[in-house]
Design a protein around this motif. Structure first.
Motif, PDB file in Angstrom:
ATOM      1  N   UNK A  40       0.809  -1.218   0.000  1.00  0.00           N
ATOM      2  CA  UNK A  40       0.000   0.000   0.000  1.00  0.00           C
ATOM      3  C   UNK A  40       0.844   1.270   0.000  1.00  0.00           C
ATOM      4  N   UNK A  41       2.096   1.180   0.482  1.00  0.00           N
ATOM      5  CA  UNK A  41       2.960   2.358   0.518  1.00  0.00           C
ATOM      6  C   UNK A  41       4.417   1.924   0.665  1.00  0.00           C
ATOM      7  N   UNK A  42       5.317   2.913   0.615  1.00  0.00           N
ATOM      8  CA  UNK A  42       6.752   2.610   0.685  1.00  0.00           C
ATOM      9  C   UNK A  42       7.160   2.036   2.030  1.00  0.00           C
ATOM     10  N   UNK A  43       6.497   2.443   3.097  1.00  0.00           N
ATOM     11  CA  UNK A  43       6.818   1.885   4.416  1.00  0.00           C
ATOM     12  C   UNK A  43       6.536   0.389   4.445  1.00  0.00           C
ATOM     13  N   UNK A  45       6.497  -1.550   1.893  1.00  0.00           N
ATOM     14  CA  UNK A  45       7.508  -2.162   1.021  1.00  0.00           C
ATOM     15  C   UNK A  45       8.785  -2.444   1.807  1.00  0.00           C
ATOM     16  N   UNK A  46       9.236  -1.473   2.588  1.00  0.00           N
ATOM     17  CA  UNK A  46      10.468  -1.634   3.370  1.00  0.00           C
ATOM     18  C   UNK A  46      10.317  -2.722   4.424  1.00  0.00           C
ATOM     19  N   UNK A  47       9.161  -2.761   5.090  1.00  0.00           N
ATOM     20  CA  UNK A  47       8.914  -3.778   6.106  1.00  0.00           C
ATOM     21  C   UNK A  47       8.914  -5.174   5.480  1.00  0.00           C
ATOM     22  N   UNK A  48       8.320  -5.291   4.317  1.00  0.00           N
ATOM     23  CA  UNK A  48       8.271  -6.586   3.638  1.00  0.00           C
ATOM     24  C   UNK A  48       9.661  -6.996   3.162  1.00  0.00           C
ATOM     25  N   UNK A  49      10.447  -6.043   2.691  1.00  0.00           N
ATOM     26  CA  UNK A  49      11.821  -6.318   2.292  1.00  0.00           C
ATOM     27  C   UNK A  49      12.604  -6.907   3.462  1.00  0.00           C
ATOM     28  N   UNK A  50      12.488  -6.294   4.625  1.00  0.00           N
ATOM     29  CA  UNK A  50      13.176  -6.798   5.819  1.00  0.00           C
ATOM     30  C   UNK A  50      12.720  -8.205   6.176  1.00  0.00           C
ATOM     31  N   UNK A  51      11.421  -8.432   6.119  1.00  0.00           N
ATOM     32  CA  UNK A  51      10.885  -9.749   6.464  1.00  0.00           C
ATOM     33  C   UNK A  51      11.338 -10.817   5.468  1.00  0.00           C
ATOM     34  N   UNK A  52      11.404 -10.471   4.192  1.00  0.00           N
ATOM     35  CA  UNK A  52      11.868 -11.450   3.195  1.00  0.00           C
ATOM     36  C   UNK A  52      13.316 -11.856   3.432  1.00  0.00           C
ATOM     37  N   UNK A  53      14.136 -10.968   3.966  1.00  0.00           N
ATOM     38  CA  UNK A  53      15.528 -11.304   4.267  1.00  0.00           C
ATOM     39  C   UNK A  53      15.635 -12.315   5.401  1.00  0.00           C
ATOM     40  N   UNK A  54      14.694 -12.285   6.330  1.00  0.00           N
ATOM     41  CA  UNK A  54      14.789 -13.125   7.525  1.00  0.00           C
ATOM     42  C   UNK A  54      13.739 -14.222   7.580  1.00  0.00           C
ATOM     43  N   UNK A  74      11.240 -12.032  -7.311  1.00  0.00           N
ATOM     44  CA  UNK A  74      10.178 -11.493  -6.470  1.00  0.00           C
ATOM     45  C   UNK A  74      10.383  -9.981  -6.421  1.00  0.00           C
ATOM     46  N   UNK A  75       9.367  -9.250  -6.843  1.00  0.00           N
ATOM     47  CA  UNK A  75       9.443  -7.795  -6.913  1.00  0.00           C
ATOM     48  C   UNK A  75       8.492  -7.199  -5.887  1.00  0.00           C
ATOM     49  N   UNK A  76       8.972  -6.192  -5.171  1.00  0.00           N
ATOM     50  CA  UNK A  76       8.154  -5.470  -4.196  1.00  0.00           C
ATOM     51  C   UNK A  76       7.889  -4.089  -4.769  1.00  0.00           C
ATOM     52  N   UNK A  77       6.625  -3.700  -4.828  1.00  0.00           N
ATOM     53  CA  UNK A  77       6.292  -2.390  -5.374  1.00  0.00           C
ATOM     54  C   UNK A  77       4.950  -1.895  -4.890  1.00  0.00           C
ATOM     55  N   UNK A  78       4.499  -0.824  -5.517  1.00  0.00           N
ATOM     56  CA  UNK A  78       3.195  -0.249  -5.170  1.00  0.00           C
ATOM     57  C   UNK A  78       2.318  -0.193  -6.422  1.00  0.00           C
ATOM     58  N   UNK A  79       2.391   0.868  -7.171  1.00  0.00           N
ATOM     59  CA  UNK A  79       1.507   1.060  -8.327  1.00  0.00           C
ATOM     60  C   UNK A  79       2.172   0.778  -9.665  1.00  0.00           C
ATOM     61  N   UNK A  80       3.391   0.252  -9.666  1.00  0.00           N
ATOM     62  CA  UNK A  80       4.113   0.030 -10.915  1.00  0.00           C
ATOM     63  C   UNK A  80       3.513  -1.141 -11.692  1.00  0.00           C
ATOM     64  N   UNK A  81       3.639  -1.091 -13.023  1.00  0.00           N
ATOM     65  CA  UNK A  81       3.203  -2.247 -13.826  1.00  0.00           C
ATOM     66  C   UNK A  81       4.223  -3.372 -13.692  1.00  0.00           C
ATOM     67  N   UNK A  82       3.782  -4.611 -13.808  1.00  0.00           N
ATOM     68  CA  UNK A  82       4.732  -5.731 -13.733  1.00  0.00           C
ATOM     69  C   UNK A  82       5.623  -5.763 -14.970  1.00  0.00           C
ATOM     70  N   UNK A  83       6.887  -6.129 -14.772  1.00  0.00           N
ATOM     71  CA  UNK A  83       7.815  -6.259 -15.904  1.00  0.00           C
ATOM     72  C   UNK A  83       7.575  -7.571 -16.642  1.00  0.00           C
ATOM     73  N   UNK A  84       7.116  -8.584 -15.916  1.00  0.00           N
ATOM     74  CA  UNK A  84       6.831  -9.900 -16.507  1.00  0.00           C
ATOM     75  C   UNK A  84       5.331 -10.156 -16.433  1.00  0.00           C
ATOM     76  N   UNK A  91      -1.483  -9.113  -3.516  1.00  0.00           N
ATOM     77  CA  UNK A  91      -1.953  -7.752  -3.297  1.00  0.00           C
ATOM     78  C   UNK A  91      -2.188  -7.476  -1.820  1.00  0.00           C
ATOM     79  N   UNK A  92      -1.347  -6.620  -1.248  1.00  0.00           N
ATOM     80  CA  UNK A  92      -1.523  -6.183   0.139  1.00  0.00           C
ATOM     81  C   UNK A  92      -2.123  -4.779   0.197  1.00  0.00           C
ATOM     82  N   UNK A  93      -2.327  -4.186  -0.956  1.00  0.00           N
ATOM     83  CA  UNK A  93      -2.918  -2.850  -1.027  1.00  0.00           C
ATOM     84  C   UNK A  93      -4.430  -2.962  -0.855  1.00  0.00           C
ATOM     85  N   UNK A  94      -5.067  -1.927  -0.312  1.00  0.00           N
ATOM     86  CA  UNK A  94      -6.526  -1.993  -0.153  1.00  0.00           C
ATOM     87  C   UNK A  94      -7.300  -1.819  -1.457  1.00  0.00           C
ATOM     88  N   UNK A  95      -6.615  -1.459  -2.532  1.00  0.00           N
ATOM     89  CA  UNK A  95      -7.291  -1.258  -3.815  1.00  0.00           C
ATOM     90  C   UNK A  95      -6.900  -2.350  -4.802  1.00  0.00           C
TER      91      UNK A  95
END
Length: 139
Positions: A40-43, A45-54, A74-84, A91-95
């Protein structure tokens, strides 16, 4: 047509959604799918990045932020289109993603937080209105 599933968790802890996203990303990657985790937001994204490492001490889940490498397994993002195309969207975003049709599978992760349940029920209806046949999966 894109397969839509709502994975319903039994508790209301936000960390449960993040852990479920990591587990699903790991499974998708192991099965050869490109995975996009939409936050849903950059925060988040960062939290998920940390969790994926551990998340799994015995197995690294190769991931990157969309802006750093949109072609990572595995790509972490918000509103970007997928490259593949034809991969897995978690989807963890509310929309709803504007790129739903570019994925072969979409998983929405729901927990028992009242506000999130309301949002996800509306998303379920929106998917149906758009011609999809969403399914509910109890975890």
């Amino acid at each position: 047509m894109t397969r839509i599933e709502f994975y319903v968790l039994p508790d209301s802890q936000p960390v449960g959604r993040a852990k479920a996203a990591c587990q699903l990303a790991s499974k998708g990657w192991q099965h050869g799918l490109s995975v996009f985790i939409r936050c849903q937001d950059n925060q988040q994204c960062s939290e998920l990045d940390e969790l994926l490492w551990t998340f799994r001490a015995e197995r690294f889940i190769p991931h990157e932020f969309h802006d750093d490498d949109p072609h990572a397994p595995v790509v972490i993002g918000t509103e970007q289109p997928p490259a593949a195309e034809q991969g897995l969207l978690i989807n963890l975003s509310p929309t709803l993603s504007p790129y739903t049709d570019q994925f072969s599978r979409v998983i929405e992760i729901v927990n028992q937080q009242a506000e999130l349940l309301t949002v996800c029920r509306e998303n379920f209806r929106l998917y149906r209105q758009r011609g999809y046949d969403p399914k509910r999966v109890e975890l």
